[in-house]
Scaffold this motif. Structure first.
Motif, PDB file in Angstrom:
ATOM      1  N   LEU A 113       0.829  -1.205   0.000  1.00 44.66           N
ATOM      2  CA  LEU A 113       0.000   0.000   0.000  1.00 44.66           C
ATOM      3  C   LEU A 113       0.862   1.253   0.000  1.00 44.66           C
ATOM      4  CD1 LEU A 113      -3.012   0.916   0.177  1.00 44.66           C
ATOM      5  CD2 LEU A 113      -2.670   1.077   2.653  1.00 44.66           C
ATOM      6  N   GLY A 114       1.972   1.222   0.739  1.00 43.75           N
ATOM      7  CA  GLY A 114       2.901   2.343   0.730  1.00 43.75           C
ATOM      8  C   GLY A 114       3.483   2.594  -0.649  1.00 43.75           C
ATOM      9  N   LEU A 115       3.830   1.519  -1.360  1.00 49.00           N
ATOM     10  CA  LEU A 115       4.310   1.655  -2.732  1.00 49.00           C
ATOM     11  C   LEU A 115       3.242   2.275  -3.632  1.00 49.00           C
ATOM     12  CD1 LEU A 115       6.060  -1.819  -3.200  1.00 49.00           C
ATOM     13  CD2 LEU A 115       7.222   0.394  -3.177  1.00 49.00           C
ATOM     14  N   TYR A 116       2.019   1.768  -3.499  1.00 51.03           N
ATOM     15  CA  TYR A 116       0.911   2.230  -4.333  1.00 51.03           C
ATOM     16  C   TYR A 116       0.642   3.719  -4.125  1.00 51.03           C
ATOM     17  CZ  TYR A 116      -3.979   2.579  -5.938  1.00 51.03           C
ATOM     18  OH  TYR A 116      -5.150   2.961  -6.556  1.00 51.03           O
ATOM     19  N   ILE A 117       0.532   4.134  -2.872  1.00 51.62           N
ATOM     20  CA  ILE A 117       0.228   5.534  -2.582  1.00 51.62           C
ATOM     21  C   ILE A 117       1.448   6.410  -2.841  1.00 51.62           C
ATOM     22  CG2 ILE A 117      -0.383   7.153  -0.745  1.00 51.62           C
ATOM     23  CD1 ILE A 117      -2.246   5.041   0.368  1.00 51.62           C
ATOM     24  N   GLY A 118       2.639   5.909  -2.527  1.00 56.40           N
ATOM     25  CA  GLY A 118       3.847   6.678  -2.806  1.00 56.40           C
ATOM     26  C   GLY A 118       4.001   6.984  -4.286  1.00 56.40           C
ATOM     27  N   PHE A 119       3.670   6.007  -5.128  1.00 60.77           N
ATOM     28  CA  PHE A 119       3.716   6.225  -6.578  1.00 60.77           C
ATOM     29  C   PHE A 119       2.744   7.318  -6.989  1.00 60.77           C
ATOM     30  CE2 PHE A 119       1.945   5.506 -10.778  1.00 60.77           C
ATOM     31  CZ  PHE A 119       3.066   5.332 -11.573  1.00 60.77           C
ATOM     32  N   LEU A 120       1.502   7.251  -6.499  1.00 67.24           N
ATOM     33  CA  LEU A 120       0.501   8.255  -6.873  1.00 67.24           C
ATOM     34  C   LEU A 120       0.887   9.640  -6.359  1.00 67.24           C
ATOM     35  CD1 LEU A 120      -2.835   6.306  -6.288  1.00 67.24           C
ATOM     36  CD2 LEU A 120      -1.712   6.789  -8.459  1.00 67.24           C
ATOM     37  N   HIS A 121       1.416   9.711  -5.150  1.00 64.52           N
ATOM     38  CA  HIS A 121       1.787  11.009  -4.584  1.00 64.52           C
ATOM     39  C   HIS A 121       3.015  11.611  -5.257  1.00 64.52           C
ATOM     40  CE1 HIS A 121      -0.394  10.482  -0.441  1.00 64.52           C
ATOM     41  NE2 HIS A 121      -1.206  10.342  -1.484  1.00 64.52           N
ATOM     42  N   SER A 122       3.786  10.782  -5.951  1.00 59.87           N
ATOM     43  CA  SER A 122       4.973  11.307  -6.643  1.00 59.87           C
ATOM     44  C   SER A 122       4.607  12.076  -7.911  1.00 59.87           C
ATOM     45  CB  SER A 122       5.935  10.167  -6.994  1.00 59.87           C
ATOM     46  OG  SER A 122       5.394   9.327  -8.008  1.00 59.87           O
ATOM     47  N   ILE A 123       3.351  11.963  -8.337  1.00 60.34           N
ATOM     48  CA  ILE A 123       2.861  12.689  -9.512  1.00 60.34           C
ATOM     49  C   ILE A 123       2.097  13.906  -9.002  1.00 60.34           C
ATOM     50  CG2 ILE A 123       1.465  12.550 -11.604  1.00 60.34           C
ATOM     51  CD1 ILE A 123       1.892   9.464 -11.438  1.00 60.34           C
ATOM     52  N   ARG A 124       2.597  15.084  -9.288  1.00 60.53           N
ATOM     53  CA  ARG A 124       2.090  16.301  -8.653  1.00 60.53           C
ATOM     54  C   ARG A 124       1.268  17.149  -9.627  1.00 60.53           C
ATOM     55  NH1 ARG A 124       5.450  17.069  -4.110  1.00 60.53           N
ATOM     56  NH2 ARG A 124       6.133  14.988  -3.469  1.00 60.53           N
ATOM     57  N   PHE A 125       0.307  17.862  -9.071  1.00 58.32           N
ATOM     58  CA  PHE A 125      -0.524  18.806  -9.799  1.00 58.32           C
ATOM     59  C   PHE A 125      -0.479  20.145  -9.077  1.00 58.32           C
ATOM     60  CE2 PHE A 125      -2.178  14.550 -10.402  1.00 58.32           C
ATOM     61  CZ  PHE A 125      -2.376  14.462 -11.770  1.00 58.32           C
ATOM     62  N   ASP A 126      -0.739  21.222  -9.805  1.00 56.78           N
ATOM     63  CA  ASP A 126      -0.637  22.549  -9.190  1.00 56.78           C
ATOM     64  C   ASP A 126      -1.972  23.088  -8.689  1.00 56.78           C
ATOM     65  OD1 ASP A 126      -1.881  23.159 -11.542  1.00 56.78           O
ATOM     66  OD2 ASP A 126      -0.348  24.526 -12.287  1.00 56.78           O
TER      67      ASP A 126
END
Length: 285
Positions: free
Chosen positions: A121-134
């Protein structure tokens, strides 16, 4: 396929699995078992949570249905947990159909107490959080939101308190503190503000997540919000952090935790949990 026609002709044979914000049915498409999710909350009578999602993010069941193809395509770039496969949508019947994902359902909000699951789950959420929006809002982002995230959330809190919490002095007193907190995220990511263990399915031994099956509340928002919520659904947290940090440094949520937890508390006026307990127990990060 014409989903509307199929529903009109076959709805009497659907197997009802459960009801919450959606009525969830198991249906057969040919020889394949699928899941049909039909929205059952009218737009003029939203629950506090869905009212908040609409007010803060501009997201409702109609926008989610419109954007579901973009959302599932984006989530499918995540290599760590697969996504229930979308078959189609029907605006006429306000529903979505997915192929049934293989796996074991798990009813509690908490995730199974396994390091392997927390790490995944940490990998899954970490991946999504690494993609940023403004900006925050719906996915995909359509426009720059007019308010700052804190202003939007404070305004929504005021409305929810007026509707559901007027007689609760603990809530009123805590809100006076919360509204003065400094909340100003530098960027935003795809998050699930109500993330919990029952939105996924698992392997037979409950030692791996096999799929995410509840996509209703995905929005672009502060990653600290999702972390403040998932923290309450884990037993240990260290394996989760290890997986998350495969993609980026884990953020400090010490100052923002109370803000996001309070917002979550307001969304469930029927809770029996003491406010102070909700705000202070189970600190893992």
């Amino acid at each position: 396929m014409d989903i509307g026609k199929y529903i009109a002709e076959s709805k009497g044979s659907f197997d009802l699995l459960g009801e919450s914000s959606n009525s969830v049915y198991r249906i057969m498409l040919g020889n394949e078992r699928c899941i049909l999710k039909k929205n059952r909350i009218p737009v003029d009578n939203l629950s506090p949570f869905w009212y908040s999602i609409k007010e803060v993010f501009g997201s409702d069941f109609n926008t989610q249905r419109k954007n579901i193809y973009s959302l599932t395509s984006f989530l499918n770039t995540n290599p760590h947990i697969k996504v229930a496969e979308l078959v189609g949508v029907s605006d006429e019947y306000c529903c979505q159909i997915f192929r049934e994902a293989g796996g074991v359902k798990y009813k509690p909000d908490e995730f199974p107490d396994k390091e392997e699951i927390e790490y995944q789950l940490g990998l899954y959420i970490g991946f999504l959080h690494s993609i940023r929006f403004d900006t925050f809002g719906t996915f995909p982002p359509e426009k720059k939101m007019e308010k700052q995230i804190k202003d939007a959330m404070i305004c929504c809190m005021e409305q929810v308190i007026d509707l559901y919490w007027q007689k609760n002095e603990d809530v009123q007193n805590t809100f006076r503190i919360i509204r003065e907190m400094k909340i100003s995220p530098e960027s935003y990511s795809l998050i699930m503000p109500d993330i919990s263990g029952n939105q996924f399915v698992y392997s037979d031994g409950l030692d791996a997540v096999t799929a995410v099956v509840d996509l209703d509340a995905y929005v672009i928002g502060p990653r600290e919000w999702e972390l403040a919520v998932v923290e309450q659904c884990l037993r240990n947290g260290s394996a989760f952090v290890k997986g998350y940090e495969s993609y980026q440094e884990f953020p400090d949520i010490t100052e923002s935790r109370s803000f996001y937890r309070f917002f979550s508390y307001l969304c469930d006026p029927w809770t029996e949990k003491d406010l102070n307990t909700f705000m202070t127990e189970h600190i893992l990060f």
